[in-house]
Scaffold this active site. Structure first.
Site, PDB file in Angstrom:
ATOM      1  CG  HIS A  67      -5.546  -2.721   1.502  1.00 12.87           C
ATOM      2  ND1 HIS A  67      -4.953  -2.554   0.270  1.00 12.87           N
ATOM      3  CD2 HIS A  67      -4.929  -1.821   2.316  1.00 12.87           C
ATOM      4  CE1 HIS A  67      -4.026  -1.600   0.347  1.00 12.87           C
ATOM      5  NE2 HIS A  67      -3.995  -1.155   1.576  1.00 12.87           N
ATOM      6  CB  SER A  70      -0.958  -0.070   1.185  1.00 14.39           C
ATOM      7  OG  SER A  70      -2.003   0.840   1.029  1.00 14.39           O
ATOM      8  CG  ASP A 110      -7.412  -3.308  -1.659  1.00 14.93           C
ATOM      9  OD1 ASP A 110      -7.954  -2.378  -1.044  1.00 14.93           O
ATOM     10  OD2 ASP A 110      -6.193  -3.518  -1.663  1.00 14.93           O
TER      11      ASP A 110
HETATM   12  N1  LIG Z   1      -7.688   2.293   9.623  1.00 17.98           N
HETATM   13  C1  LIG Z   1      -7.853   2.624   8.264  1.00 17.98           C
HETATM   14  C2  LIG Z   1      -7.161   1.644   7.351  1.00 17.98           C
HETATM   15  C3  LIG Z   1      -5.741   1.429   7.684  1.00 17.98           C
HETATM   16  C4  LIG Z   1      -5.182   0.275   6.870  1.00 17.98           C
HETATM   17  O1  LIG Z   1      -5.880  -0.459   6.226  1.00 17.98           O
HETATM   18  N2  LIG Z   1      -3.868   0.154   6.914  1.00 17.98           N
HETATM   19  C5  LIG Z   1      -3.250  -0.883   6.135  1.00 17.98           C
HETATM   20  C6  LIG Z   1      -2.343  -0.231   5.133  1.00 17.98           C
HETATM   21  S1  LIG Z   1      -3.274   0.883   4.116  1.00 17.98           S
HETATM   22  C7  LIG Z   1      -2.144   1.657   3.113  1.00 17.98           C
HETATM   23  O2  LIG Z   1      -1.092   2.049   3.345  1.00 17.98           O
HETATM   24  C8  LIG Z   1      -2.501  -1.822   7.032  1.00 17.98           C
HETATM   25  O3  LIG Z   1      -1.563  -2.466   6.621  1.00 17.98           O
HETATM   26  N3  LIG Z   1      -2.948  -1.926   8.283  1.00 17.98           N
HETATM   27  C9  LIG Z   1      -2.287  -2.712   9.305  1.00 17.98           C
HETATM   28  C10 LIG Z   1      -2.692  -4.144   9.384  1.00 17.98           C
HETATM   29  O4  LIG Z   1      -2.025  -4.888  10.148  1.00 17.98           O
HETATM   30  O5  LIG Z   1      -3.628  -4.578   8.698  1.00 17.98           O
HETATM   31  C11 LIG Z   1      -9.324   2.701   7.912  1.00 17.98           C
HETATM   32  O6  LIG Z   1     -10.073   2.670   8.856  1.00 17.98           O
HETATM   33  O7  LIG Z   1      -9.667   2.775   6.729  1.00 17.98           O
END
Ligand SMILES: N[C@@H](CCC(=O)N[C@@H](CSC=O)C(=O)NCC(=O)O)C(=O)O
Length: 279
Positions: A255, A146, A222
């Protein structure tokens, strides 16, 4: 340069460690994780840059990459995604400030003093890895997820002599053309969009930056694909530039790190092939 070991854990015959050091670039303590396979080394290095809200722990604990890294004798390095701590500017939103460094060197107040993730990843942390681990720094590759997938693309495009290969999981294709990126680049770099182009993978390709090839996995389920990630922009830029892009659209995958864990073995093997071919 002193390196503090936070913890070490035996994993698939190797060692999964968490470390901290004082960064001259960010002016803060920075954490990172390193997996070192069993044996003497030196081992080639695969960097993983994580996404929004992540630390060095997300990939390390959720992706399940250590088994294959041990088999292929790869060092894995997972840095944190931003400076942190008292005195470091922050924003209440999850997509800006701490946990959202976007791998840029900020030029704008209040971010500029500490948000120097480009220089940290491109210059400072490699020296720390070279000094502290049995790493073959002549053989490095980079991947990420991401925001970090985009970071991997831009860092590889700007440093083609340092990295043998680049891949990404669900990368932002063009931060200049999505809400996450527009907000971050305006905040960290100011409103002059000409200054954003050095931090936009598709703009770098349009400007002539090249890598040998790129592997991207993208889940079709995603939630961010249409609004933020826009893989078609990378596809168009690579096609126009003649960069071979393997873009695998994976049905049903979202995602999350469940998606990353499903395909991380493919990425490690893809990088290993390029890291072990004659240069
Ligand atoms: N909290 C956010 C979404 C945050 C999210 O999905 N973070 C992803 C990376 S997104 C792009 O850089 C992530 O890797 N989160 C950590 C995990 O361990 O999954 C929302 O509410 O939309």
């Amino acid at each position: 340069m002193s390196l503090e070991t936070i913890s070490q854990h035996r994993s698939f015959g190797g060692t999964q460690g968490f470390y901290r050091h004082d960064s001259a670039e960010t002016g803060t303590p920075m954490r990172f994780s390193v997996f070192v396979p069993e044996g003497e080394g030196p081992f080639p290095v695969l960097w993983f840059l994580a996404g929004l809200t992540c630390t060095e722990e997300n990939f390390t604990t959720k992706a399940g990459a250590q088994r294959v890294a041990a088999e292929l004798e790869l060092i894995l390095v997972a840095p944190d995604t931003s400076p942190r701590g008292e005195g470091v500017a922050d924003d209440p939103a999850y997509d800006f400030g701490m946990g959202a460094g976007f791998y840029v060197d900020a030029t704008q107040a209040p971010w500029a003093p500490h948000f120097r993730m480009r220089s940290y990843i491109e210059r400072e942390l490699p020296a720390v890895i070279a000094a502290g681990f049995p790493a073959d720094m002549a053989r490095q590759s980079i991947t990420g997820h991401s925001m970090g997938g985009h970071g991997a693309l831009t860092i590889a495009l700007r440093n083609p002599d340092r990295f043998r290969s680049v891949s990404a999981f669900a990368p932002i294709a063009s931060p200049m053309r999505c809400p996450w990126g527009e907000k971050a680049l305006a905040g960290y770099l100011g409103e002059d969009q000409a200054k954003w182009r050095d931090y936009d993978a598709t703009a770098l390709i349009e400007n002539g930056a090249r890598v040998a090839d790129i592997l991207v996995d993208q889940g079709e389920a995603d939630n961010f694909i249409a609004s933020q990630l826009k893989p078609e922009l990378l596809e168009t830029a690579c096609a126009a530039a003649g960069i071979p892009l393997t873009l695998r659209r994976q049905p049903g995958y979202d995602h999350s790190y469940y998606f990353i864990a499903s395909f991380v073995e493919d990425h490690l093997r893809w990088h290993h092939k390029r890291l072990t071919e004659a240069a």
